[in-house]
Design a protein around this motif. Structure first.
Motif, short mmCIF file in Angstrom:
data_model
loop_
_atom_site.label_atom_id
_atom_site.label_comp_id
_atom_site.label_asym_id
_atom_site.label_seq_id
_atom_site.Cartn_x
_atom_site.Cartn_y
_atom_site.Cartn_z
N ASN A 1 0.80 -1.23 0.00
CA ASN A 1 0.00 0.00 0.00
C ASN A 1 0.83 1.28 0.00
N ASN A 2 2.15 1.18 -0.01
CA ASN A 2 2.92 2.39 0.33
C ASN A 2 3.46 3.19 -0.86
N GLY A 3 2.73 3.16 -1.99
CA GLY A 3 3.15 3.93 -3.15
C GLY A 3 3.29 5.42 -2.86
N LEU A 4 2.49 5.95 -1.95
CA LEU A 4 2.55 7.38 -1.63
C LEU A 4 3.90 7.77 -1.03
N LEU A 5 4.56 6.83 -0.35
CA LEU A 5 5.88 7.13 0.21
C LEU A 5 6.88 7.41 -0.90
N ASP A 6 6.75 6.66 -2.00
CA ASP A 6 7.61 6.91 -3.16
C ASP A 6 7.38 8.31 -3.72
N THR A 7 6.13 8.63 -3.98
CA THR A 7 5.84 9.91 -4.62
C THR A 7 6.17 11.09 -3.71
N TYR A 8 6.10 10.86 -2.38
CA TYR A 8 6.46 11.92 -1.43
C TYR A 8 7.97 12.13 -1.43
N GLN A 9 8.71 11.06 -1.25
CA GLN A 9 10.17 11.20 -1.13
C GLN A 9 10.85 11.51 -2.47
N LEU A 10 10.17 11.19 -3.57
CA LEU A 10 10.72 11.52 -4.88
C LEU A 10 10.14 12.82 -5.42
N LYS A 11 9.51 13.58 -4.52
CA LYS A 11 9.02 14.94 -4.78
C LYS A 11 8.10 15.01 -5.99
N SER A 12 7.05 14.21 -5.94
CA SER A 12 6.06 14.24 -7.01
C SER A 12 4.72 14.75 -6.47
N LEU A 13 4.79 15.85 -5.68
CA LEU A 13 3.66 16.64 -5.17
C LEU A 13 2.95 16.05 -3.96
N ASP A 14 2.87 14.71 -3.85
CA ASP A 14 2.20 14.11 -2.69
C ASP A 14 3.08 14.27 -1.45
N GLY A 15 2.45 14.19 -0.25
CA GLY A 15 3.25 14.38 0.96
C GLY A 15 2.58 13.93 2.23
N LEU A 16 3.41 13.75 3.28
CA LEU A 16 2.96 13.35 4.61
C LEU A 16 3.24 14.47 5.59
N LEU A 17 2.30 14.73 6.49
CA LEU A 17 2.43 15.78 7.50
C LEU A 17 2.02 15.23 8.86
N GLU A 18 2.62 15.77 9.93
CA GLU A 18 2.29 15.34 11.28
C GLU A 18 1.68 16.50 12.06
N SER A 19 0.52 16.25 12.66
CA SER A 19 -0.11 17.24 13.54
C SER A 19 -1.24 16.54 14.28
N ASP A 20 -1.54 17.02 15.48
CA ASP A 20 -2.66 16.48 16.25
C ASP A 20 -3.95 17.02 15.66
N LEU A 21 -4.83 16.14 15.22
CA LEU A 21 -6.07 16.56 14.56
C LEU A 21 -6.95 17.40 15.48
N THR A 22 -6.84 17.20 16.80
CA THR A 22 -7.69 17.94 17.72
C THR A 22 -7.30 19.41 17.81
N ASP A 23 -6.12 19.78 17.27
CA ASP A 23 -5.69 21.18 17.28
C ASP A 23 -6.13 21.92 16.03
#
Length: 586
Positions: free
Chosen positions: A219-241
């Motif tokens: 399932n981890n195709g998004l990790l490729d596109t994130y790390q290879l800078k193809s616009l997709d990305g991962l962000l960390e934040s507490d949703l309750t904030d």
């Protein structure tokens, strides 16, 4: 569990809300591909060994009911699981009452009951059913939702479209970081402008954590596109904030909760983070926001008198149970399957078919002894066969392999260590209650055999591919990183306090002696020098005896020159037996 009860001839009934088994799999996973592997070929004919790599089959005596007969795919379609479960129930003649929805469960105090109460179940027709033992296997079915301003704009994994064309040219924000989130992203990766994924925790890769519930490679195709800078990305934040606001064009914007004024939900009037920080990561507008935050147990039908929940954060996801899978609040109520995963959450495979098929069997054995006086199954053998018995189990047992650090084999020694009883797949955290649960006595010492990963090898931040990761020398076996057998020796059965306050990271209390069988690349622990010899010497040191096998002339010589003969000579040669084994071998 129904299969085990039926084979034992017990009085039971299964209540199923749907018209057929496996209703969860008729809808989930939404994109229909399972992530439980279906390895049809291992190069071996041993059925028990092959179950190590079959993550979908349930346990039964019928070889036709192996999942490899239902799909050739390595990652099967969920529809194949529905078909398999239907055949399993039908072929084995299980007593299932379909189209029966249990709407309420409560306790009724009764002095004549073995535990002081009966369980009263009410169905959708208002009919009541009474039982003295209640087995709850309802899974996790309630979508986990986080309440924050704007959460009404969020689509849920359970209802969002699975047609990629519906996402053509859109900006998508996914809340969550598990397999359902990445599964959803994988489905639309090629049609969206970009996908952003937001969660409070870092991504957990299953190959690093060694936990099959974390993100799988499929399932981890998004990790490729994130790390290879193809616009997709991962962000960390507490949703309750955070908060989500909608602008007049129907686009969604992420802002901080404290920017919102009461009653003002318009993006045109609310301060956005980019107003103060013009390179705010989520300053773009989104067309869709999708929630993929996992599942919780459905507590709604259970009366509070059952005390299934403590009210804590973790107990909102799972019911409160002991390591024996029995409810902490109601004796006689057991939780099975996915919902029982609190015992080994993020540690082992108890939340998945290839794990809970063994924990269910352990619960059945517990019930057989408690209610019918049937002791935990065991095999009694002479001590001369101890090494071979352990070697056989660590090389083929599937329950030990899949439920590592949770289920363990237990060897109970007889007086003077002349013989032993071998018990399979006992819950290690219940070791102090072994005699009560199994009906077997541990008066003369015991060995516990389980499978473990190295102490510091698993974790989301671990580099599991470092250069010197494998250990090959027997003197360094205790440093083994990969899954390997560990043998604990206790002179006395550990107490409840010793089990409870065991060293951090240990599956068991500190033993009298411990032995690690060095890890093996092929998971084949049969090397005479590297695996078997160190194990035999460890056992001999613990028992103060000689466990080797001897030819008749050697036993004859020992009989003339030694006061104490090795067990092999005592149990074989001195009884006029050349070999000790089965009748056919004799």
């Amino acid at each position: 569990m129904a299969y085990f009860l039926q084979r034992a001839g017990r009085d039971y009934a299964v209540f199923e809300r749907a018209p057929r088994p496996g209703s969860f799999f008729t809808r989930y996973p939404r994109h229909r591909q399972l992530i439980s592997i279906n390895k049809r070929h291992t190069g071996k004919a041993n059925a028990e060994f092959n179950l190590r790599h079959d993550w979908n089959s349930l346990l039964s005596h019928d070889p036709r009911l192996l999942f490899r007969h239902y799909s050739r795919a390595y990652f099967p379609d969920a529809g194949d699981m529905v078909r398999y479960l239907g055949d399993f129930a039908q072929r084995l003649g299980l007593h299932v009452l379909y189209n029966t929805t249990i709407t309420h469960v409560t306790l009724h105090k009764a002095r004549q009951a073995w535990n002081g109460h009966y369980f009263i179940l009410t169905d959708q027709m208002g009919h009541t059913h009474q039982c003295s033992v209640l087995l709850v296997a309802t899974g996790l079915s309630v979508p986990n939702q986080v309440d924050f301003p704007g959460s009404e704009y969020v689509e849920g994994y359970e209802s969002v479209s699975v047609d990629p064309e519906d996402f053509e040219g859109q900006n998508v924000l996914i809340l969550g970081r598990g397999n359902s989130a990445f599964e959803t992203a994988e489905n639309i990766l090629g049609v969206t402008n970009f996908i952003h994924m937001l969660s409070r925790s870092r991504v957990r890769l299953s190959w690093a954590t060694h936990y099959v519930g974390d993100l799988r490679a499929i399932n981890n195709g998004l990790l490729d596109t994130y790390q290879l800078k193809s616009l997709d990305g991962l962000l960390e934040s507490d949703l309750t904030d955070l908060a989500i606001v909608k602008d007049r064009e129907g686009k969604f914007h992420v802002t901080l909760k404290f920017f919102l004024e009461e009653g003002n939900q318009s993006a045109d009037a609310v301060t956005l983070p980019q107003d103060d920080n013009d390179n705010f990561a989520m300053r773009v507008a989104y067309d869709r926001v999708i929630r993929c935050l996992g599942w919780n147990f459905d507590f709604s039908i259970f009366n509070k008198s059952l005390r299934l929940s403590s009210g804590g954060e973790f107990s909102k996801k799972y019911p409160l149970i002991k390591a024996s899978y029995e409810s902490k609040g109601s004796r006689g109520l057991f939780v099975l399957g996915t919902a029982s995963h609190s015992v080994d959450y993020r540690k082992s495979a108890g939340g998945f078919i290839h794990g809970f098929r063994y924990t269910v069997r352990a619960v059945h054995r517990l019930l057989e002894h408690r209610h019918h006086g049937v002791a935990w199954p065991s095999t009694e053998l002479p001590t001369s066969q101890l090494t071979s018995a352990i070697v056989r189990r660590v090389n083929e047992a599937s329950g030990l392999y899949q439920m590592f650090s949770v289920l363990a084999d237990v060897v109970l020694l007889k007086e003077n260590a002349t013989a032993f009883e071998y018990l399979e797949e006992f819950p290690v955290q219940m070791l102090a209650q072994l005699e009560t649960i199994t009906g077997r006595k541990a008066r003369h010492g015991l060995f516990v055999i389980d499978m473990e990963y190295g102490r510091n090898f698993s974790g989301p931040d671990k580099d599991v591919f470092f250069y010197d990761r494998s250990v090959g020398h027997t003197e360094d076996a205790w440093r083994s990183n990969f899954l390997h057998p560990v043998v604990y020796y206790y002179r006395h059965l550990p107490t409840e306090q010793e089990v409870r306050f065991r060293p951090a990271g240990w599956a068991l209390p500190r033993p009298t002696a411990i032995h690690h069988v060095v890890e093996d690349f092929l998971t084949d622990w049969t090397a005479p020098v590297g695996h078997i010899l160190p194990l035999r010497r460890f056992l001999e040191n613990c028992l103060d005896t000689d466990l080797r096998s001897f030819y008749a002339e050697s036993c004859f010589l020992f009989a003339l020159t030694h006061q104490k003969l090795p067990p092999f000579c005592q149990q074989g040669y001195l009884r006029a037996q050349g070999l000790v084994g089965t009748e056919s071998l004799r």
